[in-house]
Design a protein around this motif. Structure first.
Motif, PDB file in Angstrom:
ATOM      1  N   THR A   1       0.796  -1.237   0.000  1.00 41.76           N
ATOM      2  CA  THR A   1       0.000   0.000   0.000  1.00 41.76           C
ATOM      3  C   THR A   1       0.821   1.276   0.000  1.00 41.76           C
ATOM      4  O   THR A   1       0.264   2.361   0.102  1.00 41.76           O
ATOM      5  CB  THR A   1      -0.948   0.048   1.208  1.00 41.76           C
ATOM      6  OG1 THR A   1      -0.178   0.010   2.402  1.00 41.76           O
ATOM      7  CG2 THR A   1      -1.950  -1.078   1.170  1.00 41.76           C
ATOM      8  N   HIS A   2       2.105   1.206  -0.162  1.00 42.62           N
ATOM      9  CA  HIS A   2       2.914   2.430  -0.110  1.00 42.62           C
ATOM     10  C   HIS A   2       2.533   3.413  -1.208  1.00 42.62           C
ATOM     11  O   HIS A   2       2.756   4.606  -1.064  1.00 42.62           O
ATOM     12  CB  HIS A   2       4.401   2.111  -0.124  1.00 42.62           C
ATOM     13  CG  HIS A   2       4.910   1.574  -1.419  1.00 42.62           C
ATOM     14  ND1 HIS A   2       4.726   0.270  -1.794  1.00 42.62           N
ATOM     15  CD2 HIS A   2       5.570   2.183  -2.428  1.00 42.62           C
ATOM     16  CE1 HIS A   2       5.256   0.093  -2.987  1.00 42.62           C
ATOM     17  NE2 HIS A   2       5.779   1.232  -3.402  1.00 42.62           N
ATOM     18  N   LEU A   3       1.927   2.942  -2.288  1.00 44.74           N
ATOM     19  CA  LEU A   3       1.505   3.833  -3.367  1.00 44.74           C
ATOM     20  C   LEU A   3      -0.006   4.086  -3.372  1.00 44.74           C
ATOM     21  O   LEU A   3      -0.493   4.875  -4.167  1.00 44.74           O
ATOM     22  CB  LEU A   3       1.921   3.257  -4.728  1.00 44.74           C
ATOM     23  CG  LEU A   3       3.419   3.129  -4.963  1.00 44.74           C
ATOM     24  CD1 LEU A   3       3.682   2.455  -6.303  1.00 44.74           C
ATOM     25  CD2 LEU A   3       4.088   4.479  -4.901  1.00 44.74           C
ATOM     26  N   ALA A   4      -0.733   3.404  -2.520  1.00 48.33           N
ATOM     27  CA  ALA A   4      -2.194   3.507  -2.524  1.00 48.33           C
ATOM     28  C   ALA A   4      -2.660   4.866  -1.993  1.00 48.33           C
ATOM     29  O   ALA A   4      -2.046   5.452  -1.096  1.00 48.33           O
ATOM     30  CB  ALA A   4      -2.806   2.399  -1.676  1.00 48.33           C
ATOM     31  N   ASP A   5      -3.747   5.348  -2.578  1.00 45.27           N
ATOM     32  CA  ASP A   5      -4.341   6.606  -2.127  1.00 45.27           C
ATOM     33  C   ASP A   5      -5.485   6.378  -1.141  1.00 45.27           C
ATOM     34  O   ASP A   5      -5.831   7.279  -0.378  1.00 45.27           O
ATOM     35  CB  ASP A   5      -4.875   7.390  -3.325  1.00 45.27           C
ATOM     36  CG  ASP A   5      -3.766   7.886  -4.230  1.00 45.27           C
ATOM     37  OD1 ASP A   5      -2.707   8.269  -3.695  1.00 45.27           O
ATOM     38  OD2 ASP A   5      -3.945   7.880  -5.450  1.00 45.27           O
ATOM     39  N   PHE A   6      -6.095   5.192  -1.179  1.00 44.38           N
ATOM     40  CA  PHE A   6      -7.235   4.868  -0.324  1.00 44.38           C
ATOM     41  C   PHE A   6      -7.093   3.444   0.186  1.00 44.38           C
ATOM     42  O   PHE A   6      -6.484   2.603  -0.460  1.00 44.38           O
ATOM     43  CB  PHE A   6      -8.559   4.947  -1.112  1.00 44.38           C
ATOM     44  CG  PHE A   6      -8.855   6.308  -1.652  1.00 44.38           C
ATOM     45  CD1 PHE A   6      -9.579   7.218  -0.901  1.00 44.38           C
ATOM     46  CD2 PHE A   6      -8.422   6.678  -2.907  1.00 44.38           C
ATOM     47  CE1 PHE A   6      -9.852   8.474  -1.399  1.00 44.38           C
ATOM     48  CE2 PHE A   6      -8.697   7.934  -3.419  1.00 44.38           C
ATOM     49  CZ  PHE A   6      -9.411   8.833  -2.657  1.00 44.38           C
ATOM     50  N   TRP A   7      -7.717   3.201   1.345  1.00 44.16           N
ATOM     51  CA  TRP A   7      -7.833   1.839   1.871  1.00 44.16           C
ATOM     52  C   TRP A   7      -9.306   1.644   2.184  1.00 44.16           C
ATOM     53  O   TRP A   7      -9.888   2.362   2.993  1.00 44.16           O
ATOM     54  CB  TRP A   7      -6.972   1.685   3.107  1.00 44.16           C
ATOM     55  CG  TRP A   7      -6.930   0.301   3.694  1.00 44.16           C
ATOM     56  CD1 TRP A   7      -7.628  -0.807   3.306  1.00 44.16           C
ATOM     57  CD2 TRP A   7      -6.135  -0.128   4.800  1.00 44.16           C
ATOM     58  NE1 TRP A   7      -7.311  -1.887   4.079  1.00 44.16           N
ATOM     59  CE2 TRP A   7      -6.395  -1.491   5.010  1.00 44.16           C
ATOM     60  CE3 TRP A   7      -5.228   0.523   5.630  1.00 44.16           C
ATOM     61  CZ2 TRP A   7      -5.777  -2.227   6.019  1.00 44.16           C
ATOM     62  CZ3 TRP A   7      -4.620  -0.201   6.632  1.00 44.16           C
ATOM     63  CH2 TRP A   7      -4.884  -1.559   6.835  1.00 44.16           C
ATOM     64  N   LEU A   8      -9.915   0.662   1.527  1.00 42.81           N
ATOM     65  CA  LEU A   8     -11.322   0.346   1.751  1.00 42.81           C
ATOM     66  C   LEU A   8     -11.441  -0.964   2.507  1.00 42.81           C
ATOM     67  O   LEU A   8     -10.704  -1.916   2.249  1.00 42.81           O
ATOM     68  CB  LEU A   8     -12.072   0.218   0.424  1.00 42.81           C
ATOM     69  CG  LEU A   8     -12.181   1.456  -0.438  1.00 42.81           C
ATOM     70  CD1 LEU A   8     -12.960   1.124  -1.706  1.00 42.81           C
ATOM     71  CD2 LEU A   8     -12.859   2.590   0.306  1.00 42.81           C
ATOM     72  N   ASN A   9     -12.398  -0.999   3.412  1.00 40.90           N
ATOM     73  CA  ASN A   9     -12.805  -2.210   4.119  1.00 40.90           C
ATOM     74  C   ASN A   9     -11.690  -2.892   4.911  1.00 40.90           C
ATOM     75  O   ASN A   9     -11.405  -4.067   4.709  1.00 40.90           O
ATOM     76  CB  ASN A   9     -13.444  -3.207   3.144  1.00 40.90           C
ATOM     77  CG  ASN A   9     -14.479  -2.557   2.260  1.00 40.90           C
ATOM     78  OD1 ASN A   9     -15.122  -1.609   2.649  1.00 40.90           O
ATOM     79  ND2 ASN A   9     -14.648  -3.069   1.067  1.00 40.90           N
ATOM     80  N   PRO A  10     -11.055  -2.185   5.840  1.00 37.03           N
ATOM     81  CA  PRO A  10     -10.015  -2.808   6.657  1.00 37.03           C
ATOM     82  C   PRO A  10     -10.618  -3.655   7.775  1.00 37.03           C
ATOM     83  O   PRO A  10     -10.753  -3.214   8.927  1.00 37.03           O
ATOM     84  CB  PRO A  10      -9.244  -1.615   7.216  1.00 37.03           C
ATOM     85  CG  PRO A  10     -10.271  -0.531   7.305  1.00 37.03           C
ATOM     86  CD  PRO A  10     -11.195  -0.757   6.150  1.00 37.03           C
ATOM     87  N   ASN A  11     -11.081  -4.836   7.385  1.00 42.08           N
ATOM     88  CA  ASN A  11     -11.701  -5.783   8.313  1.00 42.08           C
ATOM     89  C   ASN A  11     -12.941  -5.151   8.938  1.00 42.08           C
ATOM     90  O   ASN A  11     -13.777  -4.623   8.210  1.00 42.08           O
ATOM     91  CB  ASN A  11     -10.690  -6.265   9.344  1.00 42.08           C
ATOM     92  CG  ASN A  11     -11.055  -7.606   9.944  1.00 42.08           C
ATOM     93  OD1 ASN A  11     -12.164  -8.087   9.773  1.00 42.08           O
ATOM     94  ND2 ASN A  11     -10.119  -8.223  10.632  1.00 42.08           N
ATOM     95  N   ASP A  12     -13.070  -5.178  10.254  1.00 34.40           N
ATOM     96  CA  ASP A  12     -14.275  -4.656  10.897  1.00 34.40           C
ATOM     97  C   ASP A  12     -13.995  -3.392  11.709  1.00 34.40           C
ATOM     98  O   ASP A  12     -14.766  -3.011  12.582  1.00 34.40           O
ATOM     99  CB  ASP A  12     -14.883  -5.745  11.797  1.00 34.40           C
ATOM    100  CG  ASP A  12     -16.329  -5.473  12.153  1.00 34.40           C
ATOM    101  OD1 ASP A  12     -17.052  -4.917  11.313  1.00 34.40           O
ATOM    102  OD2 ASP A  12     -16.737  -5.803  13.286  1.00 34.40           O
ATOM    103  N   HIS A  13     -12.896  -2.742  11.448  1.00 33.79           N
ATOM    104  CA  HIS A  13     -12.488  -1.575  12.225  1.00 33.79           C
ATOM    105  C   HIS A  13     -13.381  -0.366  11.938  1.00 33.79           C
ATOM    106  O   HIS A  13     -13.805  -0.146  10.811  1.00 33.79           O
ATOM    107  CB  HIS A  13     -11.030  -1.217  11.927  1.00 33.79           C
ATOM    108  CG  HIS A  13     -10.092  -2.306  12.320  1.00 33.79           C
ATOM    109  ND1 HIS A  13      -9.693  -2.518  13.617  1.00 33.79           N
ATOM    110  CD2 HIS A  13      -9.499  -3.281  11.583  1.00 33.79           C
ATOM    111  CE1 HIS A  13      -8.889  -3.556  13.654  1.00 33.79           C
ATOM    112  NE2 HIS A  13      -8.758  -4.037  12.439  1.00 33.79           N
ATOM    113  N   VAL A  14     -13.655   0.400  12.989  1.00 36.21           N
ATOM    114  CA  VAL A  14     -14.445   1.630  12.838  1.00 36.21           C
ATOM    115  C   VAL A  14     -13.663   2.864  13.297  1.00 36.21           C
ATOM    116  O   VAL A  14     -14.137   3.980  13.128  1.00 36.21           O
ATOM    117  CB  VAL A  14     -15.802   1.542  13.593  1.00 36.21           C
ATOM    118  CG1 VAL A  14     -16.692   0.503  12.953  1.00 36.21           C
ATOM    119  CG2 VAL A  14     -15.599   1.258  15.055  1.00 36.21           C
ATOM    120  N   THR A  15     -12.493   2.656  13.856  1.00 36.98           N
ATOM    121  CA  THR A  15     -11.646   3.775  14.275  1.00 36.98           C
ATOM    122  C   THR A  15     -10.199   3.515  13.853  1.00 36.98           C
ATOM    123  O   THR A  15      -9.785   2.362  13.684  1.00 36.98           O
ATOM    124  CB  THR A  15     -11.656   3.981  15.805  1.00 36.98           C
ATOM    125  OG1 THR A  15     -11.051   2.840  16.430  1.00 36.98           O
ATOM    126  CG2 THR A  15     -13.066   4.202  16.338  1.00 36.98           C
TER     127      THR A  15
END
Length: 96
Positions: A8-22
């Motif tokens: 992810t070093h080049l990624a601009d977004f991260w979607l759906n990181p497991n069940d985390h809300v914070t």
């Protein structure tokens, strides 16, 4: 988590990181995440804004019949992500 950090070093977004809300919850996995560009720019979103009575995600329960709403959420995240618009997302939340 090492693969996520590596890829992810080049990624601009991260979607759906497991069940985390914070972000704090996400950092509890590995503090190294805080060094990612997308973490520093606060571009981590999850599709668990709405919960069912049993604790499941409405994204998987009702989202299947509302693909237009999901696409609108994603369009807002990727192209129109002002704070005002982000607050109107139906299925996604921005982790903070």
């Amino acid at each position: 988590i090492e693969e996520i950090i590596k890829e992810t070093h080049l990624a601009d977004f991260w979607l759906n990181p497991n069940d985390h809300v914070t972000l704090k919850s996400l950092l509890s996995i590995n503090n190294t995440i805080s060094n990612l560009k997308l973490f520093k720019s606060n571009r981590i979103y999850n599709n668990n804004k709405l919960r069912t009575e049993s604790g499941g995600s409405d994204f998987w329960e009702k989202g299947v019949v509302e693909p237009d709403v999901i696409l609108n959420d994603l369009f807002t995240i990727f192209h129109n992500n002002t704070p005002e618009n982000i607050s109107k997302l139906k299925y996604y939340i921005q982790l903070d």
